[in-house]
Scaffold this motif. Structure first.
Motif, PDB file in Angstrom:
ATOM      1  N   MET A  26       0.838  -1.198   0.000  1.00 27.40           N
ATOM      2  CA  MET A  26       0.000   0.000   0.000  1.00 27.40           C
ATOM      3  C   MET A  26       0.876   1.252   0.000  1.00 27.40           C
ATOM      4  O   MET A  26       1.922   1.289   0.636  1.00 27.40           O
ATOM      5  CB  MET A  26      -0.919   0.001   1.229  1.00 27.40           C
ATOM      6  CG  MET A  26      -1.792   1.256   1.341  1.00 27.40           C
ATOM      7  SD  MET A  26      -3.004   1.201   2.669  1.00 27.40           S
ATOM      8  CE  MET A  26      -4.230   0.122   1.937  1.00 27.40           C
TER       9      MET A  26
ATOM     10  N   ASP B 130      -7.311   8.681   0.934  1.00 25.61           N
ATOM     11  CA  ASP B 130      -8.586   8.040   0.625  1.00 25.61           C
ATOM     12  C   ASP B 130      -8.755   7.870  -0.889  1.00 25.61           C
ATOM     13  O   ASP B 130      -9.291   6.862  -1.358  1.00 25.61           O
ATOM     14  CB  ASP B 130      -9.730   8.886   1.192  1.00 25.61           C
ATOM     15  CG  ASP B 130     -11.079   8.218   1.040  1.00 25.61           C
ATOM     16  OD1 ASP B 130     -11.276   7.133   1.607  1.00 25.61           O
ATOM     17  OD2 ASP B 130     -11.943   8.782   0.335  1.00 25.61           O
ATOM     18  N   LYS B 131      -8.240   8.834  -1.644  1.00 25.55           N
ATOM     19  CA  LYS B 131      -8.382   8.808  -3.108  1.00 25.55           C
ATOM     20  C   LYS B 131      -7.459   7.781  -3.744  1.00 25.55           C
ATOM     21  O   LYS B 131      -7.862   7.069  -4.680  1.00 25.55           O
ATOM     22  CB  LYS B 131      -8.066  10.201  -3.662  1.00 25.55           C
ATOM     23  CG  LYS B 131      -8.323  10.362  -5.147  1.00 25.55           C
ATOM     24  CD  LYS B 131      -9.791  10.523  -5.435  1.00 25.55           C
ATOM     25  CE  LYS B 131     -10.046  10.858  -6.893  1.00 25.55           C
ATOM     26  NZ  LYS B 131     -11.475  11.051  -7.201  1.00 25.55           N
TER      27      LYS B 131
ATOM     28  N   LEU C 149      -5.821   5.269  -2.134  1.00 24.91           N
ATOM     29  CA  LEU C 149      -5.733   4.046  -1.326  1.00 24.91           C
ATOM     30  C   LEU C 149      -4.364   3.927  -0.646  1.00 24.91           C
ATOM     31  O   LEU C 149      -3.624   2.955  -0.828  1.00 24.91           O
ATOM     32  CB  LEU C 149      -6.013   2.812  -2.189  1.00 24.91           C
ATOM     33  CG  LEU C 149      -7.372   2.788  -2.900  1.00 24.91           C
ATOM     34  CD1 LEU C 149      -7.515   1.523  -3.732  1.00 24.91           C
ATOM     35  CD2 LEU C 149      -8.509   2.921  -1.898  1.00 24.91           C
TER      36      LEU C 149
ATOM     37  N   GLU D 111      -1.959   4.802   3.130  1.00 23.78           N
ATOM     38  CA  GLU D 111      -2.008   5.025   4.562  1.00 23.78           C
ATOM     39  C   GLU D 111      -1.200   6.275   4.878  1.00 23.78           C
ATOM     40  O   GLU D 111      -0.326   6.663   4.102  1.00 23.78           O
ATOM     41  CB  GLU D 111      -1.473   3.812   5.330  1.00 23.78           C
ATOM     42  CG  GLU D 111      -0.054   3.412   4.977  1.00 23.78           C
ATOM     43  CD  GLU D 111       0.346   2.089   5.636  1.00 23.78           C
ATOM     44  OE1 GLU D 111      -0.543   1.230   5.813  1.00 23.78           O
ATOM     45  OE2 GLU D 111       1.550   1.919   5.943  1.00 23.78           O
TER      46      GLU D 111
ATOM     47  N   LYS E 114     -11.589   5.833   6.856  1.00 27.34           N
ATOM     48  CA  LYS E 114     -11.152   4.443   6.714  1.00 27.34           C
ATOM     49  C   LYS E 114      -9.651   4.335   6.463  1.00 27.34           C
ATOM     50  O   LYS E 114      -9.111   3.235   6.355  1.00 27.34           O
ATOM     51  CB  LYS E 114     -11.923   3.777   5.572  1.00 27.34           C
ATOM     52  CG  LYS E 114     -13.427   3.665   5.827  1.00 27.34           C
ATOM     53  CD  LYS E 114     -14.137   2.996   4.668  1.00 27.34           C
ATOM     54  CE  LYS E 114     -15.636   2.896   4.931  1.00 27.34           C
ATOM     55  NZ  LYS E 114     -16.347   2.258   3.794  1.00 27.34           N
ATOM     56  N   VAL E 115      -8.974   5.487   6.361  1.00 29.53           N
ATOM     57  CA  VAL E 115      -7.539   5.506   6.094  1.00 29.53           C
ATOM     58  C   VAL E 115      -6.771   5.053   7.341  1.00 29.53           C
ATOM     59  O   VAL E 115      -7.047   5.499   8.449  1.00 29.53           O
ATOM     60  CB  VAL E 115      -7.084   6.930   5.696  1.00 29.53           C
ATOM     61  CG1 VAL E 115      -5.553   7.010   5.588  1.00 29.53           C
ATOM     62  CG2 VAL E 115      -7.741   7.349   4.385  1.00 29.53           C
TER      63      VAL E 115
END
Length: 292
Positions: free
Chosen positions: A1, A26-27, A29, A31, A80-81
């Motif tokens: 990621m 978020d855009k 994907l 962390e 959700k990050v």
């Protein structure tokens, strides 16, 4: 990621950068790794728990940092990050660069209030220091962006071959947004590289590299490069300015400055810099370097 690294001092402009980093993560994907420097006793890592009791000020500063990180997690509790928080003491710039290289960081996002006058020439802002040394793209934020969805990006360059790797980084960044990229060359009395004006590259080659995204070419005249970029960005209602950082010898930088660093200091829009130099060879982090 992918990993986005955010140096923070928990100031207002640092939180602007945090908000941008979380939206970007978020855009694309990714962390987000938040980092801060804490000013403790230089021998703190080697002290026993009993010895540390003799330095309550250092202990208090660490607790304050942990409290700030708890507040930061609370700020983004609905996201959700994935968030990672890290602090260290000692040489901040060394730690940042080692972390970026060790963790294969995709991008650094940081806030800056800018600087001017003698302080800018001799010391520079922390953002300038990161821009000069980071081996990945660095986005500098001064104000809350009006648009977190970077759809209108200006890539200002002299379009020499060395800029192609940086442009590839920009395309990778811009692709998830479906951004329109404006290729911009400024014609001014002081060119991007006055002494090497004959090395101006071919803008058409960069346009061909950008076949996946809308892309237009522009030549814009102004009194100097910084003003030209600023005025063009205003005219096109740009969301982001992207530039290459070729780097210069330290002594030369003191006398002549750097267009990239001037933009970081003075431009109100977000600025994305991409370093064309090779990745720095930093030693790996040890447990003493970082405290999570």
């Amino acid at each position: 990621m992918k990993k986005i690294f955010v140096p923070t001092d928990f100031s207002t402009c640092a939180y602007y950068a945090s908000d941008v980093a979380m939206a970007l993560a978020d855009k694309v994907l990714a962390e987000v790794h938040f980092y801060t420097r804490v000013d403790v006793h230089p021998l703190w890592d080697g002290m026993s728990p009993n010895a540390r009791k003799d330095f309550p000020e250092s202990f208090s500063k660490i607790q304050e940092v942990k409290s700030h990180f708890r507040d930061l997690r609370e700020r983004y509790k609905d996201s959700k990050v994935r968030i990672v928080t890290t602090y260290s003491h000692g040489d901040m710039m060394g730690v940042i660069n080692r972390y970026v290289d060790k963790e294969d960081v995709f991008m650094v996002v940081m806030g800056s209030s800018g600087s001017s006058g003698l302080k800018e020439v001799i010391l520079g802002s922390n953002a300038q220091k990161v821009v000069k040394n980071a081996s990945c793209p660095v986005m500098v934020i001064k104000h809350p962006p009006l648009n977190m969805d970077f759809k209108n990006i200006v890539f200002a360059s002299d379009f020499r071959p060395e800029a192609k790797e940086s442009f590839k980084q920009l395309i990778e960044f811009a692709a998830p947004f479906g951004a329109h990229i404006h290729l911009l060359y400024i014609e001014a009395p002081s060119s991007f590289n006055d002494a090497e004006a004959d090395q101006r590259g071919n803008m058409d080659e960069f346009e061909r590299m950008c076949w996946k995204l809308p892309c237009t070419k522009h030549t814009f005249g102004d009194l100097n490069i910084e003003m030209g970029i600023t005025h063009f960005a205003t005219d096109t209602q740009a969301d982001l300015i992207a530039v290459c950082n070729y780097g210069r010898p330290a002594l030369q930088k003191i006398f002549t400055g750097s267009i990239t660093e001037a933009l970081v200091n003075h431009l109100e829009l977000p600025v994305l810099t991409m370093n064309t130099r090779a990745t720095n060879s930093w030693v790996q982090l040890t447990e003493e370097d970082l405290q999570a």
